[in-house]
Design an enzyme around this catalytic site. Structure first.
Site, PDB file in Angstrom:
ATOM      1  N   PHE A  36     -16.150 -31.267 108.013  1.00 19.48           N
ATOM      2  CA  PHE A  36     -17.137 -32.321 108.166  1.00 19.48           C
ATOM      3  C   PHE A  36     -17.973 -32.402 106.898  1.00 19.48           C
ATOM      4  CE2 PHE A  36     -20.952 -34.427 109.718  1.00 19.48           C
ATOM      5  CZ  PHE A  36     -20.378 -35.480 110.405  1.00 19.48           C
TER       6      PHE A  36
ATOM      7  N   ARG B  64     -27.096 -39.196 103.910  1.00 17.88           N
ATOM      8  CA  ARG B  64     -26.324 -40.313 103.349  1.00 17.88           C
ATOM      9  C   ARG B  64     -26.638 -40.540 101.880  1.00 17.88           C
ATOM     10  NH1 ARG B  64     -23.940 -43.125 107.633  1.00 17.88           N
ATOM     11  NH2 ARG B  64     -25.112 -43.223 109.568  1.00 17.88           N
TER      12      ARG B  64
ATOM     13  N   GLU C 167     -14.704 -48.763 103.083  1.00 14.30           N
ATOM     14  CA  GLU C 167     -15.097 -47.793 104.111  1.00 14.30           C
ATOM     15  C   GLU C 167     -15.347 -46.422 103.477  1.00 14.30           C
ATOM     16  OE1 GLU C 167     -16.368 -46.992 106.677  1.00 14.30           O
ATOM     17  OE2 GLU C 167     -15.066 -46.586 108.382  1.00 14.30           O
ATOM     18  N   ASP C 168     -16.166 -45.622 104.142  1.00 16.64           N
ATOM     19  CA  ASP C 168     -16.476 -44.295 103.615  1.00 16.64           C
ATOM     20  C   ASP C 168     -15.347 -43.292 103.851  1.00 16.64           C
ATOM     21  OD1 ASP C 168     -16.925 -44.263 106.365  1.00 16.64           O
ATOM     22  OD2 ASP C 168     -18.836 -43.215 106.266  1.00 16.64           O
TER      23      ASP C 168
ATOM     24  N   ASP D 183     -10.786 -41.091 109.372  1.00 18.65           N
ATOM     25  CA  ASP D 183     -10.677 -39.786 110.022  1.00 18.65           C
ATOM     26  C   ASP D 183      -9.602 -39.909 111.104  1.00 18.65           C
ATOM     27  OD1 ASP D 183     -11.586 -37.158 110.616  1.00 18.65           O
ATOM     28  OD2 ASP D 183     -12.953 -37.896 112.134  1.00 18.65           O
TER      29      ASP D 183
END
Ligand code: IMP
Ligand code: MG
Length: 182
Positions: free
Chosen positions: A153, A166, A100-101, A104
């Protein structure tokens, strides 16, 4: 329309990412010795990390992809997670590793984990390149973690703002003007 100029500052460089991916892959190769891995990369954000990670793991790997979304707006999540695309193969008895990136709020991973665990894998572990502990809403155990980042962010290396950025090879913070001119 160049994208690099929208970045306020680089948080994690391409070189730092590369090194971290190698460390994670070496640890995974060691921990799973003698086993095969069924690696599930979460679309779309996990893609750059997933492909970089898999080619550094020296073990047999099957790959598949899953996509989950939360109905939220802008940069926050609602907590209601839907699986938009599922894997096709059975994971029963397999050693599943999720790539996963970012973790959060934790909502996405806790939902994905619940869905996958109900299918009786031999094991299920999570590997994420980024995690933002300040924003945690539900706790998810992370087995392999890359970088802890502050509550900001970020974009790049798979992460988007409005589906863009991306493809930046590093992780960066966007200029305020990008949000304000929307
Ligand atoms: P969670 O369900 O809140 O843990 O959110 C995970 C998902 O939110 C990630 O897969 C990302 O797609 C997105 N996300 C969370 N933080 C960021 C960020 O800083 N930049 C870009 N996307 C983010
Ligand atoms: Mg996303």
């Amino acid at each position: 329309m160049n994208i690099n100029k929208d970045v306020e500052r680089v948080l994690i460089s391409e070189e730092e990412i590369k090194q971290k991916v190698e460390e994670l892959a070496a640890q995974i190769t060691k921990d799973y010795a003698g086993k095969s891995i069924f690696m599930i990369t979460l679309l779309k954000g996990g893609v750059l990390f997933g492909v970089d990670l898999m080619r550094k793991i020296d073990l047999p790997i099957e790959i598949d992809f899953m996509s989950a979304s939360s109905y939220g707006s802008g940069t926050t999540t609602s907590g209601v997670i839907t699986i938009d695309k599922d894997i096709t193969a059975s994971i029963e008895g397999k050693h599943v590793l999720i790539a996963e990136d970012i973790i959060d709020s934790g909502y996405t991973l806790s939902k994905v984990k619940e869905v996958l665990l109900s299918r009786n894998p031999a094991s299920l572990k999570i590997c994420t390149i980024l995690y933002k502990p300040a924003r945690e809403k539900v706790h998810v155990d992370i087995d392999y973690r890359g970088f802890e980042i502050p509550d900001e962010f970020v974009v790049g290396y798979g992460l988007d703002y409005d589906q863009k950025y991306r493809n930046l090879p590093y992780i960066g913070v966007l200029k305020r003007s990008v949000y304000e001119n929307k």
